[in-house]
Design an enzyme around this catalytic site. Structure first.
Site, mmCIF file in Angstrom:
data_model
loop_
_atom_site.group_PDB
_atom_site.id
_atom_site.type_symbol
_atom_site.label_atom_id
_atom_site.label_comp_id
_atom_site.label_asym_id
_atom_site.label_seq_id
_atom_site.Cartn_x
_atom_site.Cartn_y
_atom_site.Cartn_z
ATOM 1 C CE LYS A 24 -5.997 -35.840 115.395
ATOM 2 N NZ LYS A 24 -6.018 -36.121 113.947
ATOM 3 C CE1 TYR A 56 -8.813 -36.959 117.654
ATOM 4 C CE2 TYR A 56 -8.172 -34.879 118.666
ATOM 5 C CZ TYR A 56 -8.702 -35.578 117.595
ATOM 6 O OH TYR A 56 -9.113 -34.907 116.463
ATOM 7 C CG ASP A 94 -7.293 -50.196 108.765
ATOM 8 O OD1 ASP A 94 -6.670 -49.262 109.325
ATOM 9 O OD2 ASP A 94 -7.948 -51.048 109.388
ATOM 10 C CB VAL A 95 -4.206 -45.107 107.947
ATOM 11 C CG1 VAL A 95 -4.772 -44.396 106.736
ATOM 12 C CG2 VAL A 95 -4.979 -44.769 109.220
ATOM 13 C CB THR A 118 -17.198 -33.864 110.947
ATOM 14 O OG1 THR A 118 -16.569 -34.406 112.117
ATOM 15 C CG2 THR A 118 -16.418 -32.667 110.435
ATOM 16 C CG ASN A 157 -8.977 -36.351 106.935
ATOM 17 O OD1 ASN A 157 -9.196 -35.418 107.708
ATOM 18 N ND2 ASN A 157 -9.919 -37.236 106.587
ATOM 19 C CG ASP A 163 -12.934 -43.840 104.827
ATOM 20 O OD1 ASP A 163 -13.027 -44.697 105.726
ATOM 21 O OD2 ASP A 163 -13.121 -42.625 105.026
HETATM 22 P P1 NAI Z 1 -15.131 -38.325 110.448
HETATM 23 O O1 NAI Z 1 -15.415 -39.372 111.479
HETATM 24 O O2 NAI Z 1 -16.264 -37.599 109.813
HETATM 25 O O3 NAI Z 1 -14.220 -38.945 109.287
HETATM 26 C C1 NAI Z 1 -13.092 -39.724 109.567
HETATM 27 C C2 NAI Z 1 -12.927 -40.736 108.449
HETATM 28 O O4 NAI Z 1 -11.756 -41.515 108.745
HETATM 29 C C3 NAI Z 1 -14.101 -41.713 108.339
HETATM 30 O O5 NAI Z 1 -14.564 -41.774 107.001
HETATM 31 C C4 NAI Z 1 -13.517 -43.041 108.794
HETATM 32 O O6 NAI Z 1 -14.075 -44.169 108.122
HETATM 33 C C5 NAI Z 1 -12.052 -42.850 108.447
HETATM 34 N N1 NAI Z 1 -11.195 -43.750 109.199
HETATM 35 C C6 NAI Z 1 -11.283 -44.076 110.524
HETATM 36 N N2 NAI Z 1 -10.339 -44.979 110.828
HETATM 37 C C7 NAI Z 1 -9.648 -45.224 109.695
HETATM 38 C C8 NAI Z 1 -8.562 -46.067 109.366
HETATM 39 N N3 NAI Z 1 -8.012 -46.879 110.295
HETATM 40 N N4 NAI Z 1 -8.100 -46.072 108.099
HETATM 41 C C9 NAI Z 1 -8.653 -45.273 107.155
HETATM 42 N N5 NAI Z 1 -9.711 -44.466 107.401
HETATM 43 C C10 NAI Z 1 -10.196 -44.444 108.656
HETATM 44 O O7 NAI Z 1 -14.132 -37.317 111.177
HETATM 45 P P2 NAI Z 1 -13.646 -35.839 110.823
HETATM 46 O O8 NAI Z 1 -14.181 -34.950 111.850
HETATM 47 O O9 NAI Z 1 -13.847 -35.533 109.402
HETATM 48 O O10 NAI Z 1 -12.089 -36.009 111.138
HETATM 49 C C11 NAI Z 1 -11.098 -36.038 110.141
HETATM 50 C C12 NAI Z 1 -9.776 -35.696 110.787
HETATM 51 O O11 NAI Z 1 -9.873 -34.385 111.365
HETATM 52 C C13 NAI Z 1 -9.350 -36.635 111.917
HETATM 53 O O12 NAI Z 1 -7.950 -36.830 111.858
HETATM 54 C C14 NAI Z 1 -9.726 -35.839 113.163
HETATM 55 O O13 NAI Z 1 -8.945 -36.210 114.286
HETATM 56 C C15 NAI Z 1 -9.424 -34.439 112.700
HETATM 57 N N6 NAI Z 1 -10.059 -33.386 113.467
HETATM 58 C C16 NAI Z 1 -11.417 -33.317 113.553
HETATM 59 C C17 NAI Z 1 -12.003 -32.327 114.303
HETATM 60 C C18 NAI Z 1 -13.476 -32.202 114.464
HETATM 61 O O14 NAI Z 1 -13.895 -31.421 115.321
HETATM 62 N N7 NAI Z 1 -14.294 -32.891 113.691
HETATM 63 C C19 NAI Z 1 -11.164 -31.326 115.015
HETATM 64 C C20 NAI Z 1 -9.758 -31.472 114.811
HETATM 65 C C21 NAI Z 1 -9.232 -32.473 114.054
#
Ligand code: NAI
Length: 249
Positions: free
Chosen positions: A158, A154, A62-63, A189, A89, A36
């Site tokens: 996606k 977004y 950082d991705v 989340t 992810n 992360d």
């Molecule tokens: P979250 O905000 O809880 O976790 C995302 C993580 O990605 C965080 O720990 C953050 O620090 C990290 N992150 C952000 N930018 C980054 C970067 N440049 N490099 C590395 N890490 C980075 O979000 P969540 O909900 O767990 O989302 C995870 C994935 O699931 C994302 O791709 C999101 O688009 C996708 N998603 C989430 C949904 C939801 O309703 N929560 C629905 C559909 C998809």
């Protein structure tokens, strides 16, 4: 244990879906690199989870940086001996009417949510081709195939993940590597933490199951796709959405 002996990387692993996947796959015996951003809680999370099944290591990445993503995969391969499963992810939200986006806002969402998945998959593929095996799971969303107001950047990102995954799967299949994507519905989340109550209720109503998803429900799907149980599954887009898309396709 379903992932015994497998070595795995999860990007964006410090929170939400990524963190739940790290915990779930560790329990199934995988060694997991929780990756992360440098300033995230990742190091502490990995320390707390280490040994709950397999080993858990933290690596900052950082991705949006090709150099950091390449180093992440190279370091994981060197330390663990192989990279068998990668969950790309990491992602960010960003609601705005299309007319309100600046170029910088739009490009940042694309750069993390689409280009970041590409960078991660590319580095993983290079390593997995050398091994002759591996499984990549890319995180898309129901908005990978459906539209929703306020999500121009977004949903563009996606949608790109869903279709890029199909192409990567075709390229990788002859070389022993599978590539799939998942399409979560709305999952409770930290990504959704700033939603006003009325909007949260409206989102719940979109899911026939009658609630938002839980992060471990997405983790279970990643576990399946990552594991050898999915040995004939590649190029798929697996919805984990409580029925959200069922009435719309
Ligand atoms: P979250 O905000 O809880 O976790 C995302 C993580 O990605 C965080 O720990 C953050 O620090 C990290 N992150 C952000 N930018 C980054 C970067 N440049 N490099 C590395 N890490 C980075 O979000 P969540 O909900 O767990 O989302 C995870 C994935 O699931 C994302 O791709 C999101 O688009 C996708 N998603 C989430 C949904 C939801 O309703 N929560 C629905 C559909 C998809």
């Amino acid at each position: 244990m379903r992932l015994q002996g497998k070595n795995m990387i999860v990007t964006g692993g410090a929170s939400g879906i990524g963190l739940a996947t790290v915990a779930r796959c560790l329990k199934e015996g995988a060694n997991v690199v929780l990756s992360d951003l440098a300033g995230s809680d990742g190091a502490a999370r990995a320390k707390a989870l280490d040994g709950q099944g397999g080993r858990c290591l933290f690596k900052a990445c950082d991705v949006s940086s090709t150099a950091q993503v390449d180093a992440l995969v190279a370091d994981a391969a060197e330390e663990l001996g192989s990279v068998d499963i990668v969950f790309a992810n990491a992602g960010i939200g960003g609601l705005a009417d299309a007319t309100e986006y600046t170029d910088a806002d739009y490009l940042r969402i694309i750069d993390i949510n689409l280009n970041g998945v590409f960078r991660t998959a590319r580095a993983a593929l290079r390593q997995m081709y050398r091994q002759g095996s591996g499984s990549i799971v890319n995180c898309a969303s129901i908005l990978g195939t459906l539209g929703q107001s306020g999500t121009a950047a977004y949903s563009a990102a996606k949608g790109g993940v869903v279709n890029m995954t199909r192409t990567l799967a075709i390229e990788a299949a002859p070389r022993g590597v599978r590539v799939n994507s998942i399409g979560p519905g709305y999952i409770d989340t930290p990504l959704l933490k700033d939603l006003p109550d009325d909007m949260r209720r409206a989102l719940i109503a979109l899911h026939p199951i009658g609630r938002l998803g839980r992060d471990e429900e997405v983790a279970n799907a990643v576990l399946f796709l990552g594991s050898d149980e999915a040995s004939f599954v590649t190029g798929a887009y697996l919805l984990v959405d409580g029925g959200y898309a069922a009435g719309k396709s």
